[in-house]
Structures are given as C-alpha cells and as structure tokens.
Design a protein around this motif. Structure first.
Motif, PDB file in Angstrom:
ATOM      1  N   HIS A   1      13.546  14.159  79.960  1.00  0.00           N
ATOM      2  CA  HIS A   1      14.006  14.217  78.579  1.00  0.00           C
ATOM      3  C   HIS A   1      15.239  15.098  78.398  1.00  0.00           C
TER       4      HIS A   1
ATOM      5  N   GLU B   1      17.361  11.743  64.822  1.00  0.00           N
ATOM      6  CA  GLU B   1      15.978  12.190  64.665  1.00  0.00           C
ATOM      7  C   GLU B   1      15.213  11.471  63.556  1.00  0.00           C
TER       8      GLU B   1
ATOM      9  N   LYS C   1      13.666   7.301  74.992  1.00  0.00           N
ATOM     10  CA  LYS C   1      13.018   8.599  74.780  1.00  0.00           C
ATOM     11  C   LYS C   1      11.584   8.590  75.303  1.00  0.00           C
TER      12      LYS C   1
ATOM     13  N   ARG D   1      18.450  14.099  76.176  1.00  0.00           N
ATOM     14  CA  ARG D   1      18.750  14.956  75.024  1.00  0.00           C
ATOM     15  C   ARG D   1      20.213  15.415  75.065  1.00  0.00           C
TER      16      ARG D   1
END
Length: 131
Positions: free
Chosen positions: A29, A121, A20, A33
């Motif tokens: 990104h 997350e 990341k 993602r």
C-alpha cells in the motif's frame, strides 16, 4: 500498427479501488499511496503544459507498475472485468469528477450507490446534466 492512447485519470480513478484492495492484501500500500500523493501534487501544478506532461508520465508509470492494459478503453468492460466493447447507452446526465480534474463519468442505476472518487478518499462524484 495502431497507436494506443495513454491511460487517463478517469481510467485510473475507475481502477483505484481494486488497486487499493490488491495493494493492501499484498502489503504494497505504501508505493500506491505515494503514487496517489504524486498525482495530487501534479494536479496542483499551476502550468497546464507541465501538469499535463507530468500527469501522462505518472499515469503511464502507474499503469505499467501494476500490470494494467496500457489502453484500457480500447477493449475493456469494467462492469465484468472482461475484454469486450464498452456500451454507451443514451443518458440525461452522469456523475463526474468532483474537482474537475478528469473526464470520468459514471451512471447511477435506480437505488444504486453514489459513485465515489477513490483518488480523493471517496469524495462523492458530482452530478451533471438532467436528473
């Protein structure tokens, strides 16, 4: 010739924070993602064999896309990012995947930060074993 094992979800979870950071620095990104979203969708599939096949294929694709070793567990030491054998000290417990999707296990040293799941997350890993 020895056969290498496919990368596991735990392998990716351990590498994901670095991926990341690198993706953000390189303006890449969005593809990463999308890979993470694909993994979330795959992990929700009801059929275990379809889920396992899709997971293996996607993990291998991620590993190849980002130029990672196809078998990082064979000779990779994550603490130093250098080749070498992994040490396996006896433990009374470990932090594991909070959703039970992968076999990642993390140790937490005295005063160390709580291990987090980058796939979900930064959800804290769950402790399993003897405190």
């Amino acid at each position: 010739m020895t056969q290498t094992s496919p990368p596991s979800l735990a392998d990716l979870c351990a590498e994901l924070p670095r991926l990341k950071r690198d993706a953000a620095r390189n303006g890449q990104h969005a593809p990463l993602r999308q890979f993470v979203q694909d993994l979330h969708d795959i992990l929700e599939l009801p059929d275990p064999s379809t889920r396992a096949a899709s997971l293996d294929a996607t993990l291998t694709q991620i590993w190849r896309t980002y130029g990672l070793l196809i078998d990082p567990r064979s000779s990779w030491h994550p603490e130093t990012n250098l080749p070498g054998p992994l040490s396996a000290a006896p433990v009374k417990g470990a932090y594991i995947c909070p959703r039970g999707h992968c076999g990642r296990e993390e140790k937490r040293g005295p005063g160390g930060a709580l291990p987090l799941c980058a796939l979900y997350e930064n959800e804290p890993l769950t402790f399993e074993g003897q405190p």
